[in-house]
Write an enzyme that holds these catalytic residues in place. Structure first.
Site, PDB file in Angstrom:
ATOM      1  N   GLY A  13       2.595   1.219  -9.964  1.00 58.87           N
ATOM      2  CA  GLY A  13       3.389   0.459 -10.941  1.00 58.87           C
ATOM      3  C   GLY A  13       2.456  -0.293 -11.874  1.00 58.87           C
ATOM      4  N   ARG A  81      -0.247  15.149  -1.603  1.00 54.79           N
ATOM      5  CA  ARG A  81       1.173  15.507  -1.385  1.00 54.79           C
ATOM      6  C   ARG A  81       1.854  15.541  -2.752  1.00 54.79           C
ATOM      7  NH1 ARG A  81       4.319  15.618   2.457  1.00 54.79           N
ATOM      8  NH2 ARG A  81       5.943  14.508   1.331  1.00 54.79           N
ATOM      9  N   ASP A 119      -2.148  -0.399  -3.237  1.00 55.11           N
ATOM     10  CA  ASP A 119      -2.346   0.247  -1.948  1.00 55.11           C
ATOM     11  C   ASP A 119      -2.121   1.767  -2.017  1.00 55.11           C
ATOM     12  OD1 ASP A 119      -2.126   0.902   0.815  1.00 55.11           O
ATOM     13  OD2 ASP A 119       0.021   0.476   0.697  1.00 55.11           O
ATOM     14  N   THR A 141      -1.793  -5.416  -8.629  1.00 57.87           N
ATOM     15  CA  THR A 141      -0.385  -5.359  -8.245  1.00 57.87           C
ATOM     16  C   THR A 141       0.234  -6.730  -8.398  1.00 57.87           C
ATOM     17  OG1 THR A 141       1.235  -5.135  -6.476  1.00 57.87           O
ATOM     18  CG2 THR A 141      -0.986  -5.452  -5.742  1.00 57.87           C
ATOM     19  N   ASP A 143       2.502  -7.551  -6.585  1.00 58.22           N
ATOM     20  CA  ASP A 143       2.930  -7.896  -5.223  1.00 58.22           C
ATOM     21  C   ASP A 143       1.876  -8.720  -4.481  1.00 58.22           C
ATOM     22  OD1 ASP A 143       4.995  -6.186  -5.912  1.00 58.22           O
ATOM     23  OD2 ASP A 143       4.187  -4.487  -4.794  1.00 58.22           O
ATOM     24  N   ASP A 145      -0.342  -7.768  -2.485  1.00 61.91           N
ATOM     25  CA  ASP A 145      -0.295  -7.407  -1.061  1.00 61.91           C
ATOM     26  C   ASP A 145      -1.461  -6.528  -0.610  1.00 61.91           C
ATOM     27  OD1 ASP A 145       0.448  -5.136  -2.434  1.00 61.91           O
ATOM     28  OD2 ASP A 145       2.197  -4.676  -1.210  1.00 61.91           O
ATOM     29  N   ARG A 187       7.891  -5.815  -2.930  1.00 69.11           N
ATOM     30  CA  ARG A 187       7.962  -4.898  -1.781  1.00 69.11           C
ATOM     31  C   ARG A 187       8.087  -5.684  -0.474  1.00 69.11           C
ATOM     32  NH1 ARG A 187       3.847  -0.128  -1.546  1.00 69.11           N
ATOM     33  NH2 ARG A 187       2.316  -1.774  -1.692  1.00 69.11           N
TER      34      ARG A 187
END
Ligand code: F6P
Length: 365
Positions: A13, A81, A119, A141, A143, A145, A187
């Protein structure tokens, strides 16, 4: 010999300060060391799809104070992925695109990557680093975090935006004698809600780290009304949850390094407060407003320090490291120390203790 050509990408983000890092990376590399830089568009997606642009002093001129990222970003593309089209039944086809990333890097003569992200982006970097392309991470971020760093850039601006919004909700809630529940991002971490809640004098602060009891919140709001304060502001983290219940999930994003998008707890809290107390209640979901706009001075400074340090550390031979801030000093730590972990608010954090001592309710006894 150190790297001669560095690729830069922004992943995850967006947040205020990304452009300030890009500018510092490009200027430190090109002006300070004669090292060339290129930008990779839209995070890891651009590396998989070979979308690369030259970056020089002119390309980063005038971007220090701009929100967002001139390179674009993506919080869905993980090289290992990677959602590569859809299969016959319409489901995303997930493939390992690590080799495609390495091929792009080789084609453009990149001998290192500066990866600006949170992260998820750091975790995505691990297979690329393990395959031999040196990576240095810069932690961003709203966040806050990321483990290993005392602060991520973007957080201070987001906390200030959230505080201003909560201040605005305060005046309208007071005029109408209402409860307003404001749902904030972050989050699974409550940093943004805790900081903006305390800064705006929110009456109730609900954090993911402290699952709350609805009756405690309702009793608190009622007792404020009985004491002559007809309104209340509830700062509610998107990851907050009722004790004994699951967090409220808004959607799942296929292929994303962290597929869960939280959201909905604010409306749930508003409903139960109105039902139980009879006080008119409204919900505001602050959403992506928290990620937008120009970075505040502190974030511009931190972002510039991080971007500069990323290049200096690379040139000193650092590989597969993340730039961090620790006790006021910019250092680097191993990428693996950061991946797959989250830095949460300790439940005995001094700011929680201070807020409780001045009468803020955290929804727990
Ligand atoms: O990690 C940053 C963040 O803004 C979180 O606070 C939020 O939960 C999430 O991203 C939202 O993601 P998206 O932009 O995909 O809606």
């Amino acid at each position: 010999m150190g790297p001669r050509r560095i690729g830069v990408l922004t992943g995850g983000g967006d947040c205020p300060g990304l452009n300030a890092v890009i500018r510092a990376v490009v200027k430190t590399a090109t002006l300070g060391h004669g090292v060339e830089t290129v930008g990779i568009l839209d995070g890891y997606q651009g590396l998989v799809e070979d979308r690369v642009v030259p970056l020089d002093r002119d390309s980063v001129s005038g971007i220090l104070d701009q929100g967002g990222t001139i390179l674009g970003t993506n919080n869905r593309a993980a090289p290992a992925r990677y959602a590569d089209g859809t299969d016959a039944d319409g489901k995303p086809r997930i493939v390992d695109a690590t080799d495609r990333c390495l091929a792009t890097a080789q084609k453009h003569g990149l001998d290192a990557l500066v990866v600006i992200g949170g992260d998820g982006t750091m975790s995505c970097s691990a297979p690329i680093a393990q395959a031999g392309l040196p990576v240095i991470g810069v932690p961003k971020t709203i966040d806050n975090d990321l483990v290993g760093t005392d602060l991520t850039f973007g957080f201070t601006t987001a906390a200030s935006t959230a505080t201003e919004s909560l201040d605005r909700l305060h005046t309208t809630a007071e005029s109408h004698h209402r409860v307003i529940v404001c749902e904030l991002m972050g989050r699974n971490a409550g940093w943004l809600t805790l900081e903006s809640g305390v800064a705006s004098g929110a009456d109730v602060i609900l954090l993911p780290e402290l699952p709350f009891q609805p009756e405690v919140v309702c009793d608190f709001v009622q007792s404020r009304r009985a004491g002559g304060r007809g309104f209340s502001i509830v700062a509610c983290a998107e990851g907050a949850r009722i004790a004994g219940q699951e967090t409220v999930v808004a959607r799942r994003v296929q292929g994303s390094p962290d597929p869960i998008r939280l959201g909905g707890i604010g409306a749930l809290v508003a409903d139960l407060v109105e039902r139980e107390t009879g006080i008119e209640t409204r919900t505001t979901v602050l959403g992506h407003v928290q990620r937008g706009g120009a970075p505040v001075a502190a974030d511009r400074v931190l972002a510039t320090q991080f971007g500069h340090a990323a290049v200096e550390f690379l040139l000193q031979g650092a590989k597969n490291q993340v730039v961090v801030l620790r006790n006021g000093t910019i250092e680097h730590i191993d990428l693996m120390e950061v991946t797959g972990k989250q830095r949460l608010v300790p439940t005995d954090h001094p700011l929680i203790r201070a807020a409780r001592s001045i009468g803020t309710c955290f929804g727990v006894q």
